[in-house]
Scaffold this motif. Structure first.
Motif, PDB file in Angstrom:
ATOM      1  N   LYS A 139     -10.379  -1.493  16.913  1.00 35.42           N
ATOM      2  CA  LYS A 139     -10.805  -1.983  18.224  1.00 35.42           C
ATOM      3  C   LYS A 139     -11.457  -3.359  18.176  1.00 35.42           C
ATOM      4  O   LYS A 139     -11.452  -4.074  19.177  1.00 35.42           O
ATOM      5  CB  LYS A 139     -11.784  -0.989  18.853  1.00 35.42           C
ATOM      6  CG  LYS A 139     -11.141   0.307  19.305  1.00 35.42           C
ATOM      7  CD  LYS A 139     -12.181   1.225  19.923  1.00 35.42           C
ATOM      8  CE  LYS A 139     -11.543   2.531  20.390  1.00 35.42           C
ATOM      9  NZ  LYS A 139     -12.538   3.431  21.005  1.00 35.42           N
ATOM     10  N   THR A 140     -12.043  -3.725  17.053  1.00 38.78           N
ATOM     11  CA  THR A 140     -12.746  -5.001  16.972  1.00 38.78           C
ATOM     12  C   THR A 140     -11.824  -6.174  16.657  1.00 38.78           C
ATOM     13  O   THR A 140     -12.294  -7.307  16.517  1.00 38.78           O
ATOM     14  CB  THR A 140     -13.858  -4.934  15.903  1.00 38.78           C
ATOM     15  OG1 THR A 140     -13.318  -4.395  14.687  1.00 38.78           O
ATOM     16  CG2 THR A 140     -15.012  -4.063  16.378  1.00 38.78           C
ATOM     17  N   ARG A 141     -10.510  -5.903  16.554  1.00 37.83           N
ATOM     18  CA  ARG A 141      -9.533  -6.959  16.298  1.00 37.83           C
ATOM     19  C   ARG A 141      -8.413  -6.860  17.314  1.00 37.83           C
ATOM     20  O   ARG A 141      -7.845  -5.787  17.499  1.00 37.83           O
ATOM     21  CB  ARG A 141      -8.970  -6.826  14.871  1.00 37.83           C
ATOM     22  CG  ARG A 141     -10.003  -7.165  13.813  1.00 37.83           C
ATOM     23  CD  ARG A 141      -9.703  -6.557  12.464  1.00 37.83           C
ATOM     24  NE  ARG A 141     -10.744  -6.935  11.525  1.00 37.83           N
ATOM     25  CZ  ARG A 141     -11.925  -6.330  11.422  1.00 37.83           C
ATOM     26  NH1 ARG A 141     -12.212  -5.297  12.186  1.00 37.83           N
ATOM     27  NH2 ARG A 141     -12.823  -6.758  10.556  1.00 37.83           N
ATOM     28  N   PRO A 142      -8.061  -7.975  17.968  1.00 34.47           N
ATOM     29  CA  PRO A 142      -6.984  -7.933  18.952  1.00 34.47           C
ATOM     30  C   PRO A 142      -5.649  -7.634  18.291  1.00 34.47           C
ATOM     31  O   PRO A 142      -5.457  -7.882  17.094  1.00 34.47           O
ATOM     32  CB  PRO A 142      -7.001  -9.330  19.572  1.00 34.47           C
ATOM     33  CG  PRO A 142      -7.658 -10.189  18.552  1.00 34.47           C
ATOM     34  CD  PRO A 142      -8.652  -9.321  17.836  1.00 34.47           C
ATOM     35  N   GLN A 143      -4.702  -7.127  19.060  1.00 34.15           N
ATOM     36  CA  GLN A 143      -3.404  -6.746  18.519  1.00 34.15           C
ATOM     37  C   GLN A 143      -2.681  -7.918  17.875  1.00 34.15           C
ATOM     38  O   GLN A 143      -1.962  -7.749  16.889  1.00 34.15           O
ATOM     39  CB  GLN A 143      -2.535  -6.140  19.627  1.00 34.15           C
ATOM     40  CG  GLN A 143      -1.282  -5.439  19.099  1.00 34.15           C
ATOM     41  CD  GLN A 143      -1.607  -4.301  18.146  1.00 34.15           C
ATOM     42  OE1 GLN A 143      -2.521  -3.516  18.410  1.00 34.15           O
ATOM     43  NE2 GLN A 143      -0.886  -4.217  17.039  1.00 34.15           N
ATOM     44  N   GLN A 144      -2.883  -9.123  18.426  1.00 28.77           N
ATOM     45  CA  GLN A 144      -2.251 -10.305  17.827  1.00 28.77           C
ATOM     46  C   GLN A 144      -2.637 -10.452  16.353  1.00 28.77           C
ATOM     47  O   GLN A 144      -1.834 -10.864  15.520  1.00 28.77           O
ATOM     48  CB  GLN A 144      -2.666 -11.564  18.585  1.00 28.77           C
ATOM     49  CG  GLN A 144      -2.030 -11.693  19.961  1.00 28.77           C
ATOM     50  CD  GLN A 144      -2.815 -12.649  20.832  1.00 28.77           C
ATOM     51  OE1 GLN A 144      -4.017 -12.464  21.048  1.00 28.77           O
ATOM     52  NE2 GLN A 144      -2.143 -13.662  21.337  1.00 28.77           N
ATOM     53  N   MET A 145      -3.882 -10.137  16.060  1.00 30.48           N
ATOM     54  CA  MET A 145      -4.353 -10.273  14.692  1.00 30.48           C
ATOM     55  C   MET A 145      -3.671  -9.260  13.777  1.00 30.48           C
ATOM     56  O   MET A 145      -3.264  -9.590  12.656  1.00 30.48           O
ATOM     57  CB  MET A 145      -5.877 -10.118  14.644  1.00 30.48           C
ATOM     58  CG  MET A 145      -6.507 -10.558  13.340  1.00 30.48           C
ATOM     59  SD  MET A 145      -8.318 -10.352  13.321  1.00 30.48           S
ATOM     60  CE  MET A 145      -8.832 -11.607  14.493  1.00 30.48           C
ATOM     61  N   TRP A 146      -3.528  -8.051  14.248  1.00 38.76           N
ATOM     62  CA  TRP A 146      -2.858  -7.033  13.428  1.00 38.76           C
ATOM     63  C   TRP A 146      -1.377  -7.380  13.240  1.00 38.76           C
ATOM     64  O   TRP A 146      -0.846  -7.285  12.138  1.00 38.76           O
ATOM     65  CB  TRP A 146      -2.987  -5.656  14.073  1.00 38.76           C
ATOM     66  CG  TRP A 146      -4.383  -5.124  14.042  1.00 38.76           C
ATOM     67  CD1 TRP A 146      -5.239  -4.989  15.092  1.00 38.76           C
ATOM     68  CD2 TRP A 146      -5.111  -4.672  12.879  1.00 38.76           C
ATOM     69  NE1 TRP A 146      -6.447  -4.476  14.675  1.00 38.76           N
ATOM     70  CE2 TRP A 146      -6.395  -4.272  13.326  1.00 38.76           C
ATOM     71  CE3 TRP A 146      -4.799  -4.568  11.530  1.00 38.76           C
ATOM     72  CZ2 TRP A 146      -7.361  -3.776  12.454  1.00 38.76           C
ATOM     73  CZ3 TRP A 146      -5.760  -4.065  10.659  1.00 38.76           C
ATOM     74  CH2 TRP A 146      -7.023  -3.684  11.120  1.00 38.76           C
ATOM     75  N   ASP A 147      -0.720  -7.802  14.312  1.00 38.32           N
ATOM     76  CA  ASP A 147       0.715  -8.091  14.234  1.00 38.32           C
ATOM     77  C   ASP A 147       1.017  -9.241  13.278  1.00 38.32           C
ATOM     78  O   ASP A 147       2.038  -9.233  12.588  1.00 38.32           O
ATOM     79  CB  ASP A 147       1.259  -8.439  15.628  1.00 38.32           C
ATOM     80  CG  ASP A 147       1.251  -7.249  16.569  1.00 38.32           C
ATOM     81  OD1 ASP A 147       1.151  -6.104  16.080  1.00 38.32           O
ATOM     82  OD2 ASP A 147       1.332  -7.471  17.790  1.00 38.32           O
ATOM     83  N   ALA A 148       0.136 -10.230  13.242  1.00 40.97           N
ATOM     84  CA  ALA A 148       0.410 -11.450  12.474  1.00 40.97           C
ATOM     85  C   ALA A 148       0.008 -11.353  11.015  1.00 40.97           C
ATOM     86  O   ALA A 148       0.344 -12.235  10.231  1.00 40.97           O
ATOM     87  CB  ALA A 148      -0.311 -12.633  13.119  1.00 40.97           C
TER      88      ALA A 148
END
Length: 512
Positions: A139-148
């Motif tokens: 939750k503390t990281r936006p999805q863009q961060m996980w995807d990239a």
């Protein structure tokens, strides 16, 4: 965006990098859960071995005691940190992993050996553990961060960062600039005027010291990364090396031996002149003290730093040596929306080692660390003793401020606090880089190079590069003589790496 936070060197490191984050404006992450909901009595006692880079701060033992007190009560867990100096980080972590040493969590990065270690199976794939034990980490990281930040479409490390590009500036001495009757520094030409004035009028102070044990902080790298007229970026095949680079957004891998890229080459010639003119430190390749340390001792007038603003504690330390001394940040970063390209990759990661016997508990600890009250403890120290909260997302430092980790373990855009004394100009830069819409998306967002097919060539080139790169990119070696030697030794090897990298880039683009 490769970055190696290497030059802080001492306890200054963690503080400065903590200041580089921004207050909760990093994307669409939801607020983290306020409690873990785990019954400690149902868990067996576990001690986790955690390996991180940097140096132990003044409050390390005191803060760690409080961390373990809370962990014992909440998760029946204790943590033991092994802190490794950056100079030894690559070698020691390689040995730890290869020998199967008892380690649960370990710091890694694209500029270190993250891709190699993940590809060789040293790290656990984290999707299942995140889903089961890591709601706050997610939750503390936006999805863009996980995807990239996946490797081969899998999550091998928790991304650590709070913005979509690095903060970068050059710290200069405001008191010296004013003493020299120079205006505020706004351009690189202004900066050079300041450096030459220091050389001509203050013989006891070295005008400029870049970082020669990390290519990220080499002077040419520093200038190139903020130049949006070319948008040149490292490929990260060898840290922040620009010997293979991306340019613009065309999906091509460029080889500096082949292109002799005009902007890079002109900067190499420029820094050579700085060195010959005794503006760049004559000890740039052999200096054993960190540039920041030298600057705070009144020995150096300008250093590249991985922040937009000067931490208050730095000026406090400088004033102990020079009562009227004051640092100011020169920012050459372009704030024009869309001019900067980002692949939304993070610089640093925390990984769970494949051989760990406590993988579930390791993720539970990370989840614990990604709750605001524990995040604050780890990063800033004990509230009311080392720091105090101001509003929802700001803080003030108290005497003996500072915690024990930040970018090494849990840095994220949701829980970062802004120092209450941050000036408006610094805030403007900080906030700009936390907004994804301010960046043009790199066509290679989500791409990760697998060096396995050319791992021998990568190792071979790394050895060759170590002989020449920092000397050329910091001005200590004559480019007309040594670039030819570098090319003779490294061109064939680099060409093989380039071909493999381009092959993987083409396959990625074809699929996407």
């Amino acid at each position: 965006m490769a970055a190696k936070r290497k030059f802080w060197g001492t306890a200054l490191l963690g503080l400065a990098l903590a200041l580089s984050g921004c207050s909760g404006s990093g994307g669409n992450a939801s607020a983290p859960e306020s409690s873990g909901g785990t019954n400690a009595s149902s868990l067996d006692p576990v001690t986790l071995e955690v390996v991180v880079p940097g140096a132990k701060g003044a409050n390390f033992d005191e803060v760690l005691t409080e961390v373990n007190k809370r962990l014992k009560a909440e998760l029946n867990t204790q943590v033991k940190f092994t802190v490794i100096d950056f100079a030894d980080l690559s070698q020691k972590t390689n040995v730890m992993l290869a020998s199967g040493e008892s380690v649960d969590l370990i710091f890694d990065a694209p500029w270190l050996h993250l891709d190699t270690m993940a590809s060789q199976g040293f790290y656990e794939e984290l999707s299942g553990l995140l889903d089961e034990y890591g709601p706050n980490v997610l939750k503390t990281r936006p999805q863009q961060m996980w995807d990239a930040n996946k490797i081969n479409d899998k999550i091998y490390g928790v991304p650590l960062g709070s913005a979509y590009t690095q903060q970068r500036s050059v710290f200069i001495r405001k008191d010296l600039r004013e003493q020299l009757n120079l205006p505020p520094v706004k351009t690189y030409e202004d900066l050079k005027a300041y450096l030459y004035a220091v050389r001509d009028n203050m013989p006891d102070i070295t005008p400029l010291l870049a970082g020669a044990d990390d290519v990220t902080y080499s002077w040419v790298n520093w200038l190139i990364r903020d130049d949006t007229s070319v948008n040149i970026r490292p490929t990260n095949f060898a840290g922040a090396s620009l010997m293979l680079y991306y340019k613009g957004n065309d999906g091509k891998v460029y080889n500096f031996f082949e292109t002799k890229e005009p902007k890079i080459w002109s900067n190499i010639q420029d820094v050579r002149k700085l060195f010959v003119d005794k503006v760049m430190s004559q000890d740039v390749l052999t200096n054993k003290s960190g540039p920041m340390e030298m600057q705070l001792q009144n020995k150096v007038a300008a250093t590249p730093q991985m922040v937009f603003g000067v931490p208050e504690s730095f000026n406090d330390q400088l004033k102990q040596v020079v009562p009227n001394g004051e640092l100011e940040a020169v920012r050459l970063f372009d704030l024009t929306p869309g001019k900067n390209i980002s692949n939304f990759k993070m610089d640093n990661f925390i990984c769970i080692v494949k051989t760990s016997k406590h993988k579930d508990r390791a993720m539970m600890f990370l989840d614990w660390a990604n709750r605001q009250e524990n995040y604050d403890l780890l990063e800033r120290g004990i509230e009311g003793v080392n720091w105090k909260a101001v509003g929802e997302h700001q803080y003030e430092t108290l005497n003996n401020d500072g915690g024990i980790v930040s970018f090494q373990l849990m840095l994220n855009p949701t829980l970062e606090r802004e120092w209450a004394g941050t000036d408006d100009e610094n805030l403007k830069y900080n906030q700009f880089i936390t907004q994804a819409d301010n960046f043009t998306k790199d066509v290679l967002t989500g791409f990760t190079f697998d060096p396995t097919p050319v791992k021998n060539e990568v190792a071979q080139f790394s050895t060759i590069q170590a002989k020449y790169y920092n000397g050329l990119f910091n001005g200590a070696l004559d480019p007309d003589e040594y670039f030819a030697k570098f090319k003779e030794e490294g061109e064939a090897v680099l060409g093989k790496i380039q071909n493999e990298l381009q092959k993987q880039v083409d396959a990625f683009l074809a699929k996407n």
